[in-house]
Write an enzyme that holds these catalytic residues in place. Structure first.
Site, PDB file in Angstrom:
ATOM      1  N   TYR A 854       7.721  32.995  89.205  1.00 43.62           N
ATOM      2  CA  TYR A 854       7.936  31.644  88.689  1.00 43.62           C
ATOM      3  C   TYR A 854       7.598  31.583  87.194  1.00 43.62           C
ATOM      4  O   TYR A 854       8.358  31.026  86.389  1.00 43.62           O
ATOM      5  CB  TYR A 854       7.075  30.643  89.465  1.00 43.62           C
ATOM      6  CG  TYR A 854       7.084  29.263  88.864  1.00 43.62           C
ATOM      7  CD1 TYR A 854       8.146  28.397  89.064  1.00 43.62           C
ATOM      8  CD2 TYR A 854       6.022  28.826  88.069  1.00 43.62           C
ATOM      9  CE1 TYR A 854       8.162  27.131  88.502  1.00 43.62           C
ATOM     10  CE2 TYR A 854       6.032  27.569  87.495  1.00 43.62           C
ATOM     11  CZ  TYR A 854       7.089  26.727  87.712  1.00 43.62           C
ATOM     12  OH  TYR A 854       7.108  25.480  87.143  1.00 43.62           O
ATOM     13  N   ARG A 901      -5.168  24.543  83.636  1.00 42.10           N
ATOM     14  CA  ARG A 901      -5.696  23.306  83.038  1.00 42.10           C
ATOM     15  C   ARG A 901      -5.160  22.067  83.738  1.00 42.10           C
ATOM     16  O   ARG A 901      -5.877  21.079  83.899  1.00 42.10           O
ATOM     17  CB  ARG A 901      -5.316  23.266  81.561  1.00 42.10           C
ATOM     18  CG  ARG A 901      -5.817  22.045  80.809  1.00 42.10           C
ATOM     19  CD  ARG A 901      -5.056  21.883  79.509  1.00 42.10           C
ATOM     20  NE  ARG A 901      -3.624  21.724  79.770  1.00 42.10           N
ATOM     21  CZ  ARG A 901      -2.700  21.820  78.823  1.00 42.10           C
ATOM     22  NH1 ARG A 901      -3.033  22.112  77.586  1.00 42.10           N
ATOM     23  NH2 ARG A 901      -1.422  21.654  79.125  1.00 42.10           N
ATOM     24  N   ARG A 911       2.607  18.744  93.165  1.00 40.15           N
ATOM     25  CA  ARG A 911       3.250  19.943  92.651  1.00 40.15           C
ATOM     26  C   ARG A 911       2.193  21.040  92.626  1.00 40.15           C
ATOM     27  O   ARG A 911       1.174  20.902  91.945  1.00 40.15           O
ATOM     28  CB  ARG A 911       3.812  19.713  91.239  1.00 40.15           C
ATOM     29  CG  ARG A 911       4.872  18.650  91.181  1.00 40.15           C
ATOM     30  CD  ARG A 911       6.126  19.076  91.921  1.00 40.15           C
ATOM     31  NE  ARG A 911       6.720  20.275  91.359  1.00 40.15           N
ATOM     32  CZ  ARG A 911       7.647  20.249  90.414  1.00 40.15           C
ATOM     33  NH1 ARG A 911       8.066  19.111  89.918  1.00 40.15           N
ATOM     34  NH2 ARG A 911       8.160  21.369  89.960  1.00 40.15           N
ATOM     35  N   PHE A 972       3.475  31.107  64.297  1.00 39.38           N
ATOM     36  CA  PHE A 972       4.176  30.443  65.398  1.00 39.38           C
ATOM     37  C   PHE A 972       3.712  30.982  66.753  1.00 39.38           C
ATOM     38  O   PHE A 972       3.595  30.219  67.727  1.00 39.38           O
ATOM     39  CB  PHE A 972       5.676  30.655  65.217  1.00 39.38           C
ATOM     40  CG  PHE A 972       6.509  30.165  66.357  1.00 39.38           C
ATOM     41  CD1 PHE A 972       6.780  28.824  66.519  1.00 39.38           C
ATOM     42  CD2 PHE A 972       7.040  31.053  67.285  1.00 39.38           C
ATOM     43  CE1 PHE A 972       7.555  28.375  67.577  1.00 39.38           C
ATOM     44  CE2 PHE A 972       7.811  30.610  68.338  1.00 39.38           C
ATOM     45  CZ  PHE A 972       8.078  29.270  68.478  1.00 39.38           C
TER      46      PHE A 972
END
Length: 1182
Positions: A854, A901, A911, A972
């Site tokens: 996933y 978290r 979920r 980034f």
């Protein structure tokens, strides 16, 4: 060569042969051969056969060289006990000129029959006699006689060259009533083959994809053999409904009908041949329940017009060119598609007969008869036949401007049972323009709507209990709640009108009072639950309300309607009593008497909050509205990120609830409190505010060529980026060149895909094709999607997705191909997981492998795509894009940190992303058990195991960052990574994480942003937080040892790449390394360094190299020295060794001479001789 088939005549067609003595019946009739094979035959139980049959296009002999060999083994039997069929089970092969199609499933075949599959692709509501069209408008028996006569004459004229009739007219001209009348007349005459009535308000019949199937279904009902042939065609191509309209029409209608006509098995003279299509202008491209075509987005309008043109072209090609005997009647507004086809140069200009209702026929007489009959009926009801005059009817007919809808509305208004017909007639007559006035087609209708609304407004607001209310605003709220206009409901379904009145803080049954003077335009209907729903009689009324140039002073902005509704919802929540001591798990458990209204008010507020006036938000805040929202939030959201969306909206509400002056004062107070309570954080934030500057301004003119800010579509994309992720947007905008724009679009594409996957309101059968074709939609100009639920936080991105498509197609192919490829890979995984959840009911990830899979689909592929984009841009090495394992680990670290978290948020939304393999072994049966107080200890072990699983990706992430050379690209990637390790440390052994969402403090985040500038600093940050995690670990934790090892690997990585005893100092000659001599590791390093240098020198000498070159020596204070020092040392070592050897030899000689010389002189002389020989000495020397 086999003999020619014997003509058995018409009576022997498709003769069954289920017994042992029956033979295949061969029919030779009008150029077609058919051999029926299979079980009980085509007429079993009175139904057409779906067994195997052979069809030969023309009677031709087999080639002479072909020989017939019976492929059926002797003794084999068919499934019904008789001899096996010649071609049992065979399909889709050729033998000479014979083509075999298997039209049945065969024994044991559980597949759906072709006819049954066809039934899944029709629109039953589109039939002329469908229950959904009960009491459909039609012409009176003595009205529209001329036009119906002309249409019927054209249909019944079988010799006419023009087989298509196109009837066009303005809205309200009675086209649908005429088509319904023609359909009933054709049905009575037994010539109606099929009918299809489009409706933009009905999702089942507002698209072209079901037209051919519905027409084929109706034609199949007219003839059993045609039905069998159509079913066979579907069986032959079970994906035919995904083909073009022309391909569907050819495969389902043209070819089956032509084959039967050639074989003579269908009588074209008696077969029903009239096909009617109504409302072509309401045809859409995709399922769309928006009722107003004039307010579709321009991209939707173009696609709809394209589908309409495709349908017209298919009809023209298949009906006219193939010389089929059908007569097609099409009714439509004169929109672009049909207008273009009928104009000179259009493909229907010569082939179709164009009937213009507005130009050719004067409906005044029909409308006069319509009103005369109905006014006389009213006179009988009230007992006053003289209540109207013929002059009144003439005035109304003139004012109608040829639109039947006008007289229908007028009659509806006048015939209200609770009102006086004569008084209402006088009102209408005073509003109606006389014949001498110049009028546009809708001028009179607009005048009527205007005056009815004004009268209703005055009557409603004149009531003393209604003072202060805005009638138009209240009615527009109700009007925007009808199907196709729902803007603030949870599941895209209209609210009941009685429930909406409660939310508007009105009295009971206020909706009935509100529309009491609008009954000619709208009505209230009861559903099966007893709730009332508003129904608009005429679509033109909705058009009028939405068009400011038509409604003029009665026009109400949509934003004003939404703002008022939100304000009322806030008032409702404030007034609703809630018991904060209770923690209900369902809405039904609330103490409030009407929990449905409370639920809908909760969902409406976040949707329209930005439009709400400041005073309303201030009042809501001061009266504890947000506290009540927080109390209701756990009941409300069941989707991923929905809770975060609500929190963000609640936090942003401060900008509404505070004036600029008070907001500045609040900011100053916050800074002061921070200075007193956390002075170090205050210093960090102050430094960040003073020294951290934005490195690039994408709005600057010099940046326009790479940022695209000069284009409206790209500006909209940047706005969507800011809306969906403010923190991520900041680092994207600082990337160099076109990399920022590319990754912005990459992010928006994946965000759009994730929005579809996360939306639980989209049924799986709709979601699956969207997900699995999203990479195609992403490059299809004009594509967008408005089917997401109204509370989906990124819904607007998909509604305006066409701007993303437009900008994506502007990218260079090297970037666009990567984005499309990653989107394709990701959509497969998302679709699989969504389908599994929808069909199996499984809500958990069972194993860690499933968890990793996933994370790979939702994050690992993102890392892969970014790496490939970095390489394609030339700002990073080409091989960076091939580091799939490392980039995958980067995505894993970030995604798993977020999942850890967000435990409480995801659990509250039902979920579940934590794999059962981890939490199940600690005795939990459900994930929600972990936040219960009695399970705190075991929950800590589960949390520790999850953190351990995330930490295993940290070293790979650090390796990946070391490969990056461009500073903006490094920032980034590095900033999210350092944030992730800090968040893992915050969550580790923190029981608060199970109770609410936690996040690192702003000062800590600012510090990480400022420090994440190079790989060494990032490695140091990772080492620091790894030490904190290890310090918090408990020896009683089953994962203690593995946690220690994971933290040790981070420590080891840092020491290996950046040893702490080597410092980089700035010297006059530039930076150079310096060893810390006080560190014990420095001595080991120095010795190893010297050894390596000596080995290198020896190798150089053996290779013939000069010993005068320079090498890097090592001393106690640093790194340095020269080769000369090393050579001297080697010479001293060699001299000392020779001295030791000579001393040893001398000692041995002395001992031998001393102890053996007196007793054994011979031996002594012998020994001396041997020694002298060994040493090479002469006798006298000895």
């Amino acid at each position: 060569m086999p003999p020619e088939p014997r003509n058995l005549g018409p009576s022997s067609r498709f003769v069954p042969f289920s017994g042992s003595s029956r033979k295949p019946a061969v029919n030779h009739h009008q150029g077609s051969h058919q051999i029926a094979s299979g079980g009980a035959g085509p007429f079993r139980s009175g139904h057409p056969s779906t067994h195997d049959f052979l069809r030969l296009p023309r009677p031709q002999p087999f080639p002479a060289q072909q020989r017939y060999n019976n492929p059926v083994a002797s003794g084999s039997r068919s499934f019904n006990g008789g001899p096996a069929s010649l071609f049992a089970g065979a399909s889709g092969f050729r033998m000479g000129d014979v083509t075999v199609y298997n039209t049945g499933g065969g024994a044991g075949d559980g597949s759906i029959d072709g006819w049954e599959l066809l039934l899944n692709h029709i629109a039953p509501n589109a039939l002329h006699n469908s229950s959904a069209r009960y009491d459909a408008p039609k012409c009176d028996v003595d009205t529209r006689i001329e036009v119906t006569g002309e249409i019927m004459d054209h249909i019944q004229d079988r010799s006419a060259l023009q087989r298509i009739l196109c009837m066009t007219g303005a809205a309200g001209s009675g086209k649908s009533a005429l088509q319904q009348t023609i359909a009933e007349l054709c049905d009575d005459a037994d010539i109606l083959g099929a009918a299809f009535f489009f409706s933009s308000a009905d999702p089942s019949r507002n698209r072209a994809s079901t037209v051919v199937g519905t027409i084929a279904y109706q034609l199949g009902l007219k003839h059993r053999l045609l039905r069998s042939a159509i079913g066979a065609a579907v069986n032959h191509d079970r994906h035919i409904f995904s083909r073009s309209i022309q391909a569907q029409m050819k495969g389902l209608i043209v070819q089956p009908f032509e084959n039967l006509r050639r074989s003579g098995e269908i009588d074209i003279d008696s077969f029903p041949y009239a096909i009617l299509i109504d409302g072509l202008d309401e045809c859409r491209d995709e399922p769309n329940d928006t009722a107003d075509s004039n307010h579709l987005r321009i991209g939707d309008r173009y696609q709809a017009e394209g589908r309409q043109a495709e349908l017209l072209a298919a009809i023209s090609h298949c009906i006219s060119i193939n010389d089929l005997p059908f007569r097609v009647v099409i009714a439509s507004r004169p929109e672009l598609a049909i207008r273009t086809a009928l104009e000179p140069g259009g493909h229907l200009h010569q082939e179709a007969y164009h009937l213009r209702l507005s130009d050719k026929y004067d409906a005044s007489g029909d409308m006069r008869r319509y009103l005369q009959r109905r006014f006389e009926a009213i006179g009988l009801r009230i007992g006053n036949p003289q209540w109207f005059t013929q002059g009144n009817i003439s005035t109304l007919v003139v004012a109608a401007s040829g639109q039947f809808v006008y007289v229908a509305v007028v009659f509806k208004y006048i015939s209200e049972p609770r009102a006086s017909p004569s008084e209402r007639l006088k009102v209408v007559l005073t509003w109606t323009p006389h014949e001498g006035h110049t009028a546009r087609p809708f001028e009179a209708l607009d005048r009527l709507y205007t005056n009815i609304l004004l009268a209703a407004k005055d009557a409603y607001e004149a009531v003393d209990t209604h003072q202060g209310r805005d009638f138009l605003l209240l009615f527009r709220v109700h009007h925007m709640n009808v199907p196709g206009e729902h803007l603030y409901t949870r599941y895209s379904q209209p609210l009941p009108a009685n429930q909406l009145s409660v939310l508007l803080c009105l009295e009971a049954r206020a909706e009935e009072t509100l529309i009491s003077d609008l009954r000619s335009l709208v009505t209230l209907e009861k559903d099966k639950h007893g709730d009332s729903h508003l129904r608009i009689y005429h679509k033109s009324f909705t058009d009028f309300l939405k068009a400011e140039n038509r409604a003029k002073t009665l026009f109400v902005l949509t934003s004003s309607v939404s703002a008022h509704f939100t304000k009322c919802c806030m008032q409702y929540i404030i007034k609703s009593p809630l018991d904060f001591d209770l923690r209900p798990t369902k809405w039904e458990e609330l103490s409030c008497h009407d929990w449905r209204c409370l639920r809908d008010a909760f969902f409406a507020i976040p949707t329209c909050l930005p439009l709400c006036p400041d005073d309303a938000v201030n009042e809501f805040t001061q009266n504890g509205g947000w506290q009540k929202m927080a109390h209701l939030a756990p009941l409300a959201y069941r989707r991923k990120d929905a809770w975060r969306l609500w929190l963000r909206r609640m936090e942003n509400s401060a900008r509404f609830s505070e004036s600029p002056k008070s907001a500045n004062e609040m900011a100053a107070v916050n800074w002061l409190v921070l200075l007193l309570t956390h002075p170090l954080e205050f210093r960090t934030l102050l430094q960040f505010w003073l020294y951290h500057e934005q490195k690039r301004d994408i709005k600057a003119i010099t940046e326009h060529p790479t940022s695209g800010w000069d284009r409206e579509s790209m500006r909209r994309c940047w706005a969507f980026l800011d809306k969906t992720s403010r923190s991520f947007a900041a680092v994207i905008k600082e990337l160099e060149g076109d990399l920022a724009r590319t990754i912005c679009l990459f992010y928006l594409v994946l965000r759009g895909l994730d929005t579809v996957e996360d939306d639980m309101t989209i049924p799986d059968d709709i979601k699956q094709p969207i997900l699995r074709n999203f990479h195609i939609h992403t490059v299809t100009p004009g594509w967008n999607y408005d089917g997401c639920g109204p509370n989906e936080k990124d819904r607007q991105l998909l509604v305006e997705y066409d701007v993303v498509v437009d900008e994506l197609n502007r990218l260079e192919p090297r970037y666009r191909d990567i984005i499309v490829d990653i989107c394709h890979k990701m959509e497969i995984g998302m679709a699989d997981f969504a389908h599994k959840a929808a069909t199996t009911g499984s809500i958990y990830l069972e194993e860690v492998a499933d968890y990793d899979l996933y994370c790979h689909y939702v994050a690992g592929l993102v890392g892969e795509g970014l790496s490939r984009i970095f390489s394609a841009s030339g700002k990073e090495a080409s091989w960076v894009g091939d580091q799939l394992e490392l980039s995958n680990s980067m995505g894993f670290l970030l995604q798993k940190t977020n999942i850890i978290r967000d435990y409480r948020e995801d659990t509250d939304e039902q979920r579940y992303f934590w794999p059962r393999e981890i939490w199940g072994k600690y005795g939990f049966k459900e994930m929600k058990e972990m936040y219960e107080a009695e399970n705190a200890q075991r929950a800590q072990w589960v949390q520790s195991n999850m953190v351990l699983d995330a930490l295993r990706h940290s070293v790979d992430s650090l390796d990946y960052l070391r490969f990056l050379k461009n500073q903006t690209v490094f920032n980034f990637c590095a900033i999210p990574a350092t944030m992730a390790i800090a968040t893992l440390e915050l969550c580790f052994m923190n029981p608060t994480m199970f109770q609410r969402n936690i996040k690192i403090r702003k000062a800590e985040a600012a510090s990480l942003i400022m420090k994440s500038t190079n790989p060494q600093q990032v490695g140091l940050i990772f080492r620091t937080y790894a030490r904190k995690i290890h310090a918090k670990a408990s020896p009683s934790d089953p994962n203690f040892l593995r946690i220690s090892v994971a933290c040790g690997k981070i420590e080891q990585w840092y020491e290996h790449n950046y040893p702490t005893f080597v410092r980089i100092i700035d010297a006059n000659s530039g930076p150079r390394p310096e060893i810390d001599g006080s560190d014990a590791r420095a001595k080991i390093y120095s010795l190893e360094r010297a050894r390596d240098q000596q080995l290198a020198l020896r190798k150089k000498q053996l290779d013939g190299g000069s010993s005068n070159g320079s090498t890097n020596g090592v001393n106690g204070t640093g790194l340095g020295g020269n080769e000369e020092t090393s050579v001297k040392e080697i010479i001293v070592y060699l001299a000392a060794a020779m001295g030791i050897i000579l001393a040893f030899c001398g000692t041995v000689i002395y001992v031998i001479i001393k102890y053996t010389g007196e007793t054994s002189p011979g031996y002594t002389r012998g020994a001396a001789k041997a020694i002298s020989s060994t040493l090479g000495l002469e006798k006298n020397e000895l």
